[in-house]
Design an enzyme around this catalytic site. Structure first.
Site, PDB file in Angstrom:
ATOM      1  N   CYS A 130       0.846  -1.199   0.000  1.00 46.91           N
ATOM      2  CA  CYS A 130       0.000   0.000   0.000  1.00 46.91           C
ATOM      3  C   CYS A 130       0.884   1.253   0.000  1.00 46.91           C
ATOM      4  CB  CYS A 130      -0.925   0.027   1.207  1.00 46.91           C
ATOM      5  SG  CYS A 130      -1.971   1.495   1.219  1.00 46.91           S
ATOM      6  N   GLY A 264      -9.177  -2.603 -10.890  1.00 47.53           N
ATOM      7  CA  GLY A 264      -9.480  -1.717  -9.768  1.00 47.53           C
ATOM      8  C   GLY A 264     -10.098  -0.422 -10.247  1.00 47.53           C
TER       9      GLY A 264
END
Lengths: 311, 256
Positions: A130, A264
């Site tokens: 992340c 995504g």
């Protein structure tokens, strides 16, 4: 109609299309509104040991050919996920990938252990990449990747994926470390760290300054990472993710060597994108006289369509 | 499920929140900085509560779709009020009549499901924030006593000939300045506009009951899953595209 189902780790996927972690939430809003049976798998938002509020607004800003987000792992935490969300995901008509992370390898082992006995949990994707949390990107450090993957592996017998960064560390080394430590595959890549500045105001657009770039802008980078990892690890299972929004980019990712393809940004733009691309893929294979999606896996590595993969 | 939640669900499902449908530009009036744009299409949502918004995109745009509050809704058509800047908005403002766009929605909770219905309201807007307020005034005329709609420049008057606007370059007054002279105790406030306007309003009217602000953020998915538009509230994080866009001022202690 050509066959777009594939089997990996003994699990059947109705399509190579996977909804990537983040934009699908926990899938609850999608149930009954899109035909999840046409999608290979749904990946949850990343769950952490404790609830996280995520980053303050603004969290999202447009970019040429994409968007920059700094959601910041906003999630309800382990207990709420296990007690309130996971039971509602047991009957999903698609495979479920549960995305997890924690601030240490020990904590990730503990997190996995508290979920590993649940029958709904067959695949874990460790988020080691992340770009929106402080403390550096785990996936850039070979030793951390190994430690996290080992800790999760020790606590879980199902399928274990490691999601690694496309822009930090030496990816081939990190992939090697994850697989050595027992991961069954890798998800490549996460969004890429970036920023934008409101040039009329002289301030960063995002409150947290940096965010992760996703969308068509990152497709060439994701393709290159998948291609080079496929070449170095011919047997690894790869979930290729980054910039896939239409049939052409989906096919490119499969041809680069991805077994499954994450979407995504494309899902944020169009909730139906997964279903649509699964249908379009089958139709395209038909038109080209192919029986199965297996005929295009990794063909860009070995001379193009019609040439059998050497591995 | 409470009354407000029921109303929200019913209104949200009246359109096509999960699928794109076509909407063609059938009418448009432009001023220097703004445009009124009417879209028509057989599958466009016909039930939109004031305060709800749609997402809109055109062609193979490689960016996320853009959110627009609906100004009015009728049989087979929606009307928007947009500032003529930014990729999608410029396209909407300048494309040939008949140009097809893709639309999905509506999203968000209608204002009427979030407010006290036994009070009268002053509607306050800045710039394109006027769109949901005019929609509210049309749908709930009994609740809207007066509108205070501020613009920096006078060109917007051409697009709203029958609506009194507060033009800052003419009067020297902003919408919040004018609000001070028309608001009186007992009246609620509904506001939509730039951050700076909402902050002044929050500072001035925080202690009053039934003061609501409609928040804007870059909405990502619209369907409540991506959390790109989630904001902190006293009751925990909430999504502008689902629980919002309207929030009671007391829910937002950070808005100062």
């Amino acid at each position: 109609m050509a066959d777009v189902t594939i089997t990996r780790w003994g699990e059947r996927f109705s399509s190579p299309v996977v909804l990537a972690s983040g934009p699908a939430g926990f899938g609850l809003e999608l149930v009954g509104n899109i035909d999840l049976s046409r999608i290979g798998a749904l990946t949850t938002k990343t769950v952490t040991p404790k609830a996280r509020a995520g980053n303050p607004q603004p969290r999202l800003v447009d970019c040429p050919a994409g968007a920059l987000n700094s959601i910041g792992l906003d999630n309800p935490g382990l207990v709420a996920f296990r007690e309130q969300i996971l039971p509602r995901l047991a009957e999903l008509p698609t495979q479920l990938f549960v995305s997890l992370t924690a601030s240490t390898a020990e904590a990730v082992g503990h997190l996995v252990a508290q979920l590993s006995e649940l029958p709904a949990l067959r695949t874990i994707e460790l988020n080691l990449s992340c770009p929106n949390v402080s403390g550096g990107v785990i996936g850039a450090d070979e030793d951390l990747v190994r430690a996290y993957a080992r800790a999760a592996r020790a606590a879980f017998e199902g399928v274990l994926l490691a999601k690694l960064p496309g822009d930090a560390g030496n990816l081939l080394v990190s992939v090697g470390a994850a697989l050595d430590a027992g991961a069954d595959g890798v998800t490549l890549i996460n969004s890429l760290r970036g920023m934008r500045i409101d040039w009329q105001a002289g301030r960063p657009f995002l409150k947290s300054v940096f965010g992760g770039l996703s969308g068509p802008a990152i497709l060439p980078i994701a393709l290159a990472r998948v291609y080079e990892v496929r070449r170095a690890f011919p047997q690894a299972v790869i979930v290729g993710t980054g910039g896939v929004v239409n049939l052409g980019s989906l096919v490119e990712m499969l041809m680069a060597g991805a077994d499954l393809v994450g979407i995504g940004f494309g899902l944020m733009a169009d909730p139906q994108v997964g279903c649509r691309l699964s249908v379009e893929l089958a139709r395209w294979l038909d038109e080209r006289g192919m029986q199965s999606v297996n005929e295009i896996f990794g063909v860009a590595q070995g001379g193009g369509l019609g040439v059998h993969r050497s591995s | 499920m409470g009354r407000r939640e029921k109303a929200n669900r019913s209104a949200t499902r009246s359109g096509s929140p999960f699928s794109w449908v076509e909407g063609r530009v059938v009418r448009r009036e432009r001023s220097a900085r703004y445009a009124r744009v009417a879209l028509e299409g057989e599958q466009l949502p016909t039930s939109v509560g004031a305060g709800q918004f749609i997402l809109l995109r055109y062609g193979e745009d490689p960016c996320l779709p853009r959110a627009f509050s609906v100004m009015s809704v009728g049989e087979g058509g929606l009307e928007l009020f947009v500032k003529s800047e930014g990729r999608v908005r410029e396209k909407l403002s300048a494309c040939p009549i008949g140009t097809p766009f893709e639309v999905r929605g509506p999203y968000g909770a209608p204002y009427a499901t979030k407010i006290s219905m036994d009070r009268s309201y002053v509607l306050v807007a800045g710039g394109s924030g006027v769109a949901p307020m005019l929609c509210f005034a049309q749908q709930h005329p009994n609740l809207a006593v007066i509108g205070v709609y501020g613009f920096r420049t006078a060109d917007a008057c051409d697009l709203h000939p029958n609506v009194p606007l507060v033009i800052e370059e003419v009067t020297g007054l902003s919408a919040t300045d004018r609000l001070r002279s028309v608001w009186e105790p007992g009246l609620g406030i509904l506001a939509c506009g730039p951050d700076a306007m909402l902050r002044i309003l929050a500072e001035t009217y925080r202690d009053q009951p039934d003061v609501y602000v409609s928040l804007e953020a870059r909405v990502g998915c619209g369907i409540g899953t991506c959390l790109g538009c989630r904001v902190a509230t006293v009751d925990g994080p909430k999504r502008i595209c689902a629980e919002g866009p309207l929030f009671a001022i007391e829910e937002l202690p950070w808005l100062t």
